[in-house]
Design an enzyme around this catalytic site. Structure first.
Site, short mmCIF file in Angstrom:
data_model
loop_
_atom_site.label_atom_id
_atom_site.label_comp_id
_atom_site.label_asym_id
_atom_site.label_seq_id
_atom_site.Cartn_x
_atom_site.Cartn_y
_atom_site.Cartn_z
CG HIS A 165 -7.28 9.03 3.74
ND1 HIS A 165 -5.91 8.84 3.88
CD2 HIS A 165 -7.86 8.21 4.65
CE1 HIS A 165 -5.68 7.93 4.82
NE2 HIS A 165 -6.84 7.54 5.31
CG HIS A 205 -4.08 7.54 8.24
ND1 HIS A 205 -4.70 6.40 7.80
CD2 HIS A 205 -2.75 7.36 8.03
CE1 HIS A 205 -3.79 5.54 7.36
NE2 HIS A 205 -2.59 6.11 7.48
#
Length: 598
Positions: free
Chosen positions: A532, A576
């Site tokens: 990420h 996310h």
């Protein structure tokens, strides 16, 4: 027209040929029908494909997209949701990066893959779609001084991005999601369509132990705290990505061209009005030894190469710390020391239990016949285990207000409806395979409000040399303590009543750790990236001395260049990030259209 055909399934070859027969897709730059476009988009990833599709909606705009990777068509690990884990770390669909040795991880280097395929990381990620709390975006507005980035103004772009579709098994989803919290966009999103025996135990735990593990019927409601069924970017049992949802439907437009398997080597600038550098072109090549080609952008270059690729390309193009650039023999164009700084990422590790469940997915990695049977079911009907992402349930949780950690640290969360850590539940041992016979259950723990800060720097002036990636994992004390709390939370979860007689013992690298010191040592030895990365070309107020882009995503101090991807996030969301990237790109497309509407 030329294109590379890399189908994994032979049966898809004819379909692929038919799909691309009229599409303006090329692998050979010499066959491009033009060398001048209104917009040149660098990167056909999560954001780049949104930009390409939305800008080419205007038939007066001509758009070229340049992507280093291969086609997504026919790649089994891209199309089959459950096989997402097989896209990493070293495959043909990824940039096979590794980090520099991580001081906070015992000087280990960890794999750091990013998507190198049409769709970018939206084609190789684990499919979870979580937009995060409203407060995440309100923090963007506060950090940048631009209310346009507040959630109230971004909500229409969220609705414009994705839509709920039925799960693969078409079960009744009442009580599992709130349809009113969702939109009408091209990206498909669905709940799990293959129930596992552990799903009900996860949800039951939220009912019997709701004070610690509250149930959240819809993690995309604006309140992201709680545990619920995973909403994944899939529809009809297949992955839905920026390539399938945005790019492919637009490829029949005569004003949109796509060049794949070509790496951008630098952006081309010249002196513009009043001496301001103006970016008017993009240089690229199919390999380090191949000839360089250049295309011209009449209006703008849109850099969407991701949180690693975008700062690398900016630096190669002379945009960054001038002293550092000179040291590499690169002529500075604009002195922006923030380029490649402020890298943020979520550290994650796996916690394992041996369980009495006899139908976990462990056997598919032990027995080829079981794997082939699951794949055959997916091939024939797009149903079964392989029609879902690897994670059927997840949740974001907060460290309680009375926890000892708050005597040392200030709360880094965007608001009370944003979590500090994440639990991701997997019905088997993952990453596979299991260490021995039997059945296993995994809870991945991730710190989603990291205080650690890293960098992306050039390793050399060669565009084909990987950059130096340093996420700085566990260099901030808060992150270490938050991970300890997350691990203890996962253990408390498995000690809840629904798991009595099911969870037999902890196993794996963290399983034996008991004291905080032992847990910290085990975490440093086991943690890795959750993939990420953000904030390496962060957005800042227009008049601020820091930052890389302004609130319109234009690179500061130059003209003709915007950055549109996760690198511009002013802060990392406790979520996310793919949803936030889509939302950002949808608004960015409108900003560009408005700028050139005259």
């Amino acid at each position: 027209m030329a294109f590379a055909l890399r189908p994994v399934f032979a049966s898809l070859a004819a379909l692929l040929a038919a799909t691309l027969a009229s599409a303006e897709l090329y692998t050979d730059a010499s066959q491009l029908p033009d060398t001048v476009y209104d917009f040149v988009v660098v990167g056909a990833g999560t954001a780049g494909n949104v930009m390409a599709a939305r800008l080419s909606e205007n038939p007066k705009f001509t758009v070229l997209v340049i992507e280093a990777g291969i086609s997504n068509e026919g790649v089994r690990t891209v199309e089959v949701p459950f096989l997402a884990t097989q896209n990493i770390p070293a495959t043909a669909t990824t940039w096979n990066y590794t980090t520099v040795p991580q001081v906070g991880l015992g000087n280990r280097s960890v794999a750091y893959p990013r998507g190198r395929v049409l769709g970018g990381s939206s084609s190789i990620n684990f499919l979870a779609y979580t937009r995060g709390a409203d407060a995440e975006f309100d923090r963007w507005a506060n950090l940048t001084g631009d209310a346009g980035w507040a959630w109230s103004n971004l909500a229409p772009y969220y609705l414009k991005n994705a839509r709920l579709v039925p799960p693969a098994d078409h079960h009744n989803t009442s009580g599992q999601v709130v349809p009113a919290d969702h939109g009408y966009g091209p990206l498909e999103m669905s709940l799990p369509g293959f129930a596992t025996s552990s799903d009900q135990k996860v949800l039951a735990t939220t009912q019997v132990n709701g004070s610690l593990f509250p149930y959240n019927i819809d993690l995309n409601s604006g309140n992201s705290v709680g545990i619920g069924l995973t909403q994944s970017t899939l529809g009809g049992g297949e992955r839905s990505s920026s390539a399938t949802a945005y790019l492919e439907p637009a490829l029949n437009r005569p004003n949109l061209h796509l060049l794949i398997e070509n790496t951008v080597t630098k952006l081309v600038s010249s002196k513009g009005a009043k001496g301001v550098p103006t970016f008017t072109g993009v240089e690229f090549a199919s390999s380090a030894s191949a000839p360089r080609h250049t295309v011209t952008a009449r209006k703008e270059v849109i850099l969407s190469a991701g949180a690693i690729g975008s700062p690398q390309i900016l630096l190669l193009s002379g945009v960054g710390n001038s002293t550092d650039l000179k040291g590499l023999g690169i002529a500075p164009v604009a002195n922006l020391p923030d380029v490649g700084q402020n890298l943020k990422d979520h550290p994650i590790l796996s916690n394992y239990w041996q369980v009495t469940l006899n139908d976990t997915f462990d056997d598919i990695y032990r027995d080829t016949s079981v794997f082939n049977a699951k794949l055959a079911q997916w091939n024939s009907s797009r149903t079964g285990l392989f029609a879902d992402s690897p994670t059927n349930a997840l949740g974001f949780l907060r460290i309680p207000d009375n926890a000892a950690i708050w005597s040392q640290f200030k709360d880094p969360a965007a608001g009370r409806q944003a979590g500090h850590f994440e639990l991701l539940f997997l019905d088997g041992y993952a990453p596979a395979p299991a260490p021995g016979p039997g059945n296993y259950f995994t809870i991945n723990t991730a710190v989603v409000t990291p205080e650690s800060v890293g960098t992306v720097k050039l390793n050399s002036s060669s565009p084909f040399a990987f950059p130096l990636i340093d996420p700085g994992f566990f260099t901030a004390p808060f992150d270490v303590q938050a991970m300890v709390y997350a691990i203890k939370s996962a253990r408390a979860f498995m000690q809840s009543a629904p798991w009595a007689g099911v969870a037999l013992s902890r196993v794996g690298p963290v399983g034996d750790a008991e004291s905080d010191a032992d847990i910290i040592a085990a975490a440093r030895a086991a943690a890795r990236t959750i993939y990420h990365p953000t904030s390496t070309a962060r957005m800042a107020p227009d008049n601020a001395a820091w930052g890389v882009v302004d609130t319109q995503l234009r690179v500061k101090g130059v003209s003709g260049l915007r950055v549109v991807d996760a690198s511009v996030f002013p802060s990392i969301p406790a979520a996310h990030p793919q949803a936030a990237v889509y939302i950002l790109a949808e608004r960015a497309a409108d900003l560009v259209k408005q700028a050139w509407s005259h």
